[in-house]
Design a protein around this motif. Structure first.
Motif, PDB file in Angstrom:
ATOM      1  N   GLY A 335       0.817  -1.208   0.000  1.00  0.00           N
ATOM      2  CA  GLY A 335       0.000   0.000   0.000  1.00  0.00           C
ATOM      3  C   GLY A 335       0.845   1.250   0.000  1.00  0.00           C
ATOM      4  N   LEU A 336       1.935   1.245   0.764  1.00  0.00           N
ATOM      5  CA  LEU A 336       2.827   2.402   0.813  1.00  0.00           C
ATOM      6  C   LEU A 336       3.524   2.601  -0.526  1.00  0.00           C
ATOM      7  CD1 LEU A 336       4.250   4.676   2.290  1.00  0.00           C
ATOM      8  CD2 LEU A 336       5.881   2.994   3.195  1.00  0.00           C
ATOM      9  N   ALA A 337       3.962   1.511  -1.154  1.00  0.00           N
ATOM     10  CA  ALA A 337       4.619   1.624  -2.455  1.00  0.00           C
ATOM     11  C   ALA A 337       3.688   2.273  -3.478  1.00  0.00           C
ATOM     12  CB  ALA A 337       5.064   0.250  -2.941  1.00  0.00           C
ATOM     13  N   SER A 338       2.440   1.848  -3.492  1.00  0.00           N
ATOM     14  CA  SER A 338       1.463   2.448  -4.414  1.00  0.00           C
ATOM     15  C   SER A 338       1.241   3.917  -4.084  1.00  0.00           C
ATOM     16  CB  SER A 338       0.143   1.682  -4.323  1.00  0.00           C
ATOM     17  OG  SER A 338      -0.854   2.296  -5.108  1.00  0.00           O
ATOM     18  N   GLN A 339       1.182   4.244  -2.796  1.00  0.00           N
ATOM     19  CA  GLN A 339       0.982   5.627  -2.378  1.00  0.00           C
ATOM     20  C   GLN A 339       2.123   6.517  -2.857  1.00  0.00           C
ATOM     21  OE1 GLN A 339       0.809   6.111   1.877  1.00  0.00           O
ATOM     22  NE2 GLN A 339      -0.122   8.135   1.747  1.00  0.00           N
ATOM     23  N   ILE A 340       3.348   6.065  -2.679  1.00  0.00           N
ATOM     24  CA  ILE A 340       4.504   6.861  -3.083  1.00  0.00           C
ATOM     25  C   ILE A 340       4.547   7.016  -4.612  1.00  0.00           C
ATOM     26  CG2 ILE A 340       7.029   6.836  -3.196  1.00  0.00           C
ATOM     27  CD1 ILE A 340       6.994   5.653  -0.357  1.00  0.00           C
ATOM     28  N   HIS A 341       4.229   5.957  -5.332  1.00  0.00           N
ATOM     29  CA  HIS A 341       4.134   6.055  -6.797  1.00  0.00           C
ATOM     30  C   HIS A 341       3.170   7.173  -7.195  1.00  0.00           C
ATOM     31  CE1 HIS A 341       3.786   4.499 -10.991  1.00  0.00           C
ATOM     32  NE2 HIS A 341       2.532   4.930 -10.878  1.00  0.00           N
ATOM     33  N   HIS A 342       2.004   7.194  -6.573  1.00  0.00           N
ATOM     34  CA  HIS A 342       1.000   8.199  -6.935  1.00  0.00           C
ATOM     35  C   HIS A 342       1.349   9.582  -6.387  1.00  0.00           C
ATOM     36  CE1 HIS A 342      -1.345   4.547  -7.897  1.00  0.00           C
ATOM     37  NE2 HIS A 342      -1.903   5.341  -8.791  1.00  0.00           N
ATOM     38  N   TYR A 343       2.072   9.642  -5.267  1.00  0.00           N
ATOM     39  CA  TYR A 343       2.548  10.940  -4.786  1.00  0.00           C
ATOM     40  C   TYR A 343       3.413  11.609  -5.847  1.00  0.00           C
ATOM     41  CZ  TYR A 343       1.123  10.863   0.156  1.00  0.00           C
ATOM     42  OH  TYR A 343       0.409  10.893   1.316  1.00  0.00           O
ATOM     43  N   MET A 344       4.382  10.872  -6.383  1.00  0.00           N
ATOM     44  CA  MET A 344       5.288  11.486  -7.347  1.00  0.00           C
ATOM     45  C   MET A 344       4.620  11.681  -8.706  1.00  0.00           C
ATOM     46  SD  MET A 344       7.483  12.142  -5.290  1.00  0.00           S
ATOM     47  CE  MET A 344       8.264  13.190  -6.499  1.00  0.00           C
ATOM     48  N   ARG A 345       3.666  10.840  -9.030  1.00  0.00           N
ATOM     49  CA  ARG A 345       2.876  11.058 -10.247  1.00  0.00           C
ATOM     50  C   ARG A 345       2.125  12.387 -10.132  1.00  0.00           C
ATOM     51  NH1 ARG A 345      -2.416   8.716 -12.390  1.00  0.00           N
ATOM     52  NH2 ARG A 345      -2.014   8.219 -14.573  1.00  0.00           N
ATOM     53  N   GLY A 346       1.481  12.596  -8.995  1.00  0.00           N
ATOM     54  CA  GLY A 346       0.757  13.844  -8.794  1.00  0.00           C
ATOM     55  C   GLY A 346       1.681  15.048  -8.724  1.00  0.00           C
ATOM     56  N   HIS A 347       2.873  14.863  -8.134  1.00  0.00           N
ATOM     57  CA  HIS A 347       3.810  15.981  -8.028  1.00  0.00           C
ATOM     58  C   HIS A 347       4.244  16.458  -9.410  1.00  0.00           C
ATOM     59  CE1 HIS A 347       6.832  18.581  -6.305  1.00  0.00           C
ATOM     60  NE2 HIS A 347       7.774  17.990  -7.015  1.00  0.00           N
ATOM     61  N   ALA A 348       4.517  15.516 -10.314  1.00  0.00           N
ATOM     62  CA  ALA A 348       4.913  15.902 -11.671  1.00  0.00           C
ATOM     63  C   ALA A 348       3.812  16.708 -12.342  1.00  0.00           C
ATOM     64  CB  ALA A 348       5.232  14.646 -12.487  1.00  0.00           C
ATOM     65  N   VAL A 349       2.589  16.239 -12.214  1.00  0.00           N
ATOM     66  CA  VAL A 349       1.467  16.941 -12.845  1.00  0.00           C
ATOM     67  C   VAL A 349       1.268  18.315 -12.199  1.00  0.00           C
ATOM     68  CG1 VAL A 349      -0.991  16.854 -13.387  1.00  0.00           C
ATOM     69  CG2 VAL A 349       0.375  14.755 -13.441  1.00  0.00           C
ATOM     70  N   ARG A 388      20.322   4.082   0.826  1.00  0.00           N
ATOM     71  CA  ARG A 388      19.860   4.900   1.940  1.00  0.00           C
ATOM     72  C   ARG A 388      18.402   4.579   2.237  1.00  0.00           C
ATOM     73  NH1 ARG A 388      21.098  10.746  -0.342  1.00  0.00           N
ATOM     74  NH2 ARG A 388      19.792   9.829  -1.981  1.00  0.00           N
ATOM     75  N   PRO A 389      17.987   4.713   3.504  1.00  0.00           N
ATOM     76  CA  PRO A 389      16.586   4.391   3.844  1.00  0.00           C
ATOM     77  C   PRO A 389      15.579   5.173   3.025  1.00  0.00           C
ATOM     78  CG  PRO A 389      17.911   4.658   5.832  1.00  0.00           C
ATOM     79  CD  PRO A 389      18.785   5.066   4.694  1.00  0.00           C
ATOM     80  N   GLN A 390      15.874   6.442   2.721  1.00  0.00           N
ATOM     81  CA  GLN A 390      14.923   7.264   1.973  1.00  0.00           C
ATOM     82  C   GLN A 390      14.789   6.821   0.514  1.00  0.00           C
ATOM     83  OE1 GLN A 390      17.735   8.264   3.486  1.00  0.00           O
ATOM     84  NE2 GLN A 390      18.633  10.071   2.516  1.00  0.00           N
ATOM     85  N   ASP A 391      15.703   5.951   0.047  1.00  0.00           N
ATOM     86  CA  ASP A 391      15.636   5.461  -1.325  1.00  0.00           C
ATOM     87  C   ASP A 391      14.961   4.088  -1.422  1.00  0.00           C
ATOM     88  OD1 ASP A 391      16.916   7.717  -2.274  1.00  0.00           O
ATOM     89  OD2 ASP A 391      18.917   6.830  -2.101  1.00  0.00           O
ATOM     90  N   ARG A 392      14.336   3.656  -0.368  1.00  0.00           N
ATOM     91  CA  ARG A 392      13.734   2.328  -0.341  1.00  0.00           C
ATOM     92  C   ARG A 392      12.710   2.135  -1.458  1.00  0.00           C
ATOM     93  NH1 ARG A 392      11.105  -0.232   5.184  1.00  0.00           N
ATOM     94  NH2 ARG A 392      10.581  -2.313   4.364  1.00  0.00           N
ATOM     95  N   PHE A 393      11.978   3.200  -1.772  1.00  0.00           N
ATOM     96  CA  PHE A 393      10.955   3.123  -2.811  1.00  0.00           C
ATOM     97  C   PHE A 393      11.335   3.993  -4.010  1.00  0.00           C
ATOM     98  CE2 PHE A 393       8.821   2.089   1.152  1.00  0.00           C
ATOM     99  CZ  PHE A 393       8.142   0.926   0.818  1.00  0.00           C
ATOM    100  N   LEU A 394      12.632   4.033  -4.323  1.00  0.00           N
ATOM    101  CA  LEU A 394      13.106   4.885  -5.419  1.00  0.00           C
ATOM    102  C   LEU A 394      12.499   4.461  -6.755  1.00  0.00           C
ATOM    103  CD1 LEU A 394      14.893   7.178  -6.376  1.00  0.00           C
ATOM    104  CD2 LEU A 394      16.826   5.568  -6.483  1.00  0.00           C
ATOM    105  N   ARG A 395      12.368   3.179  -6.969  1.00  0.00           N
ATOM    106  CA  ARG A 395      11.775   2.702  -8.221  1.00  0.00           C
ATOM    107  C   ARG A 395      10.353   3.243  -8.374  1.00  0.00           C
ATOM    108  NH1 ARG A 395       8.465  -1.580  -9.673  1.00  0.00           N
ATOM    109  NH2 ARG A 395       8.792  -2.400 -11.804  1.00  0.00           N
ATOM    110  N   GLU A 396       9.574   3.155  -7.296  1.00  0.00           N
ATOM    111  CA  GLU A 396       8.200   3.645  -7.362  1.00  0.00           C
ATOM    112  C   GLU A 396       8.162   5.152  -7.589  1.00  0.00           C
ATOM    113  OE1 GLU A 396       8.141  -0.290  -5.603  1.00  0.00           O
ATOM    114  OE2 GLU A 396       9.339   1.495  -5.174  1.00  0.00           O
ATOM    115  N   GLU A 397       9.102   5.871  -6.985  1.00  0.00           N
ATOM    116  CA  GLU A 397       9.160   7.320  -7.178  1.00  0.00           C
ATOM    117  C   GLU A 397       9.415   7.663  -8.642  1.00  0.00           C
ATOM    118  OE1 GLU A 397      11.376   9.852  -4.490  1.00  0.00           O
ATOM    119  OE2 GLU A 397      11.625   8.160  -3.131  1.00  0.00           O
ATOM    120  N   VAL A 398      10.435   7.036  -9.232  1.00  0.00           N
ATOM    121  CA  VAL A 398      10.830   7.366 -10.601  1.00  0.00           C
ATOM    122  C   VAL A 398       9.718   7.009 -11.579  1.00  0.00           C
ATOM    123  CG1 VAL A 398      12.451   6.828 -12.451  1.00  0.00           C
ATOM    124  CG2 VAL A 398      13.293   7.167 -10.118  1.00  0.00           C
ATOM    125  N   LEU A 399       9.195   5.793 -11.460  1.00  0.00           N
ATOM    126  CA  LEU A 399       8.136   5.387 -12.380  1.00  0.00           C
ATOM    127  C   LEU A 399       6.881   6.237 -12.197  1.00  0.00           C
ATOM    128  CD1 LEU A 399       8.484   1.496 -12.284  1.00  0.00           C
ATOM    129  CD2 LEU A 399       9.297   3.088 -14.028  1.00  0.00           C
TER     130      LEU A 399
END
Length: 416
Positions: A335-349, A388-399
């Protein structure tokens, strides 16, 4: 150490930890003593009232997050990785307490009527808990509006009616569609928004409304603390993506906004959509939430884009940490991975929507150049073996970010 009723602090804490509401946080402690008011190790949280001088002493330190309260509000926190067997004692910085005390002396009373808007979709049990915290408010809402964003079945409608709320249904999927439906239906001078996965401190609405003490303050946000930290996902979110913006009031005005013409003003630092309020008249002046953003559409940032627009129109936003809400973070890593993916998707927009609406070119540069360079640097560090701990979901952030750029290209307005 005994409470006023003769019960031990541990007994009182155990009782409070089993309550659905957070009433215990509003109760005054014995003067001169640290008092644990809400402690359940299962939830990884400990709320502690400080002594009059800002000191604290815990005989059995908990593992997790400790939030310190003073003068009826949170003033600091600390993480404890290992409870250990030694007592935990300390003192909050006296300068911080002086600033807190000065804010309390300046704080005015709520004057304006408010409508509370809760947007929800297929989460009737969470909605019921949120609604249950509204009758306890020290400043009662003139109306509570539940906007059902196309839930399946009737349970959401039934929960809203049981609570005496106004029920509206918005069939178009998207949080900002629902927010706008609530804004158009509300009749009070102040519109306060919260989410269905939030519990509200009894003084939440009173302090949000009281923060509108000058005509230029068009938007107010509050402090959002975690309601629990029971899982790895919740702890990671709180440490690296927290909704909290500190314990001192902040004003975001035109002068502060103007300092960021070369770079992008970080509107996301103003607060969180789980606890925000607006003057109703502002929607007529600057428009409504951009319906391409947030959950159900781009994924996030409908709130921060609106705060950005408020500032771009010469008005002010205020962060008021005296208004406290408690958010239930996603419990699972998926659930967190999906949330972070959509956070960065929304940030780009949001960056591109901000450029589209205001013409401030820094947003476009950040969207197409700044953010890709930033992610390239983080990916390079990852390839070199620096994890680094903050990069745990880096893949989800980038995609998520790349997905956001594509989303905007498909939904941009003509002429942009």
């Amino acid at each position: 150490m005994n409470s006023g009723s003769g019960r031990s602090a541990a007994q009182r804490a155990l009782e409070l930890s089993t309550r659905v509401s957070f009433n215990g946080l509003a109760e005054a402690p014995e003067r001169g003593f640290s008092l644990i008011t809400h402690w359940n190790q299962q939830y990884g949280l400990c709320h502690v009232h400080l002594a009059d001088d800002g000191g604290y002493a815990l005989a059995s330190p908990p593992v997790g997050l400790i939030v310190f309260w003073w003068l009826g509000r949170p003033v600091a926190h600390r993480w404890c990785a290992d409870g250990g067997s030694e007592p935990l004692a300390g003192q909050i910085d006296s300068h911080v307490l002086e600033l807190i005390a000065a804010e309390e002396q300046r704080a005015g009373a709520a004057q304006l009527g408010a409508s509370v808007v809760i947007c929800t979709r297929d989460r009737p049990d969470q909605l019921r808990r949120c609604l249950a915290s509204l009758p306890q408010q020290t400043w009662q809402a003139r109306e509570v509006i539940v906007v059902d964003n196309a839930s399946i079945g009737r349970r959401t409608r039934d929960v809203a009616h049981e609570a005496g709320a106004i029920y509206l249904r918005e069939e178009r999927p998207g949080l900002d569609f629902a927010r706008n439906t609530g804004a158009r239906a509300a009749s009070s001078p102040i519109l306060a928004y919260t989410d269905d996965d939030v519990l509200l401190h009894p003084t939440w609405l009173e302090r949000l409304v009281a923060a509108f003490d000058t005509p230029t303050v068009a938007a107010v946000t509050g402090l959002v603390l975690p309601a629990e930290l029971a899982t790895d996902a919740q702890e990671h979110f709180e440490k690296h993506w927290s909704f909290g913006r500190g314990y001192l009031r902040q004003d975001f005005d035109t002068a502060r906004f103007a300092q960021h013409r070369v770079d992008v003003f970080p509107a996301w630092e103003i607060g969180a959509g789980a606890s925000m309020a607006f003057r109703r008249e502002i929607f007529e002046r600057i428009g409504y939430f951009d319906e391409r953003l947030d959950v159900g559409q781009a994924g996030c940032s409908g709130d921060s884009e609106f705060w950005y627009r408020v500032l771009a129109h010469g008005l002010s936003c205020r962060y008021e940490p005296r208004a406290v809400a408690f958010h239930v973070h996603r419990r699972t890593l998926d659930g967190l991975a999906s949330q972070i993916h959509h956070y960065m998707r929304g940030h780009a927009v949001a960056l591109l929507v901000q450029w589209e609406r205001t013409g401030i070119a820094a947003n476009r540069r950040q969207a197409w150049l700044g953010m890709p360079r930033w992610y390239a640097g983080r990916l390079w560090h990852r390839l070199r073996g620096l994890c680094r701990p903050q990069d745990r979901f880096l893949r989800e952030e980038v995609l998520g970010y790349l997905s956001g750029l594509l989303f905007y290209l498909r939904h941009r307005r003509e002429g942009s």
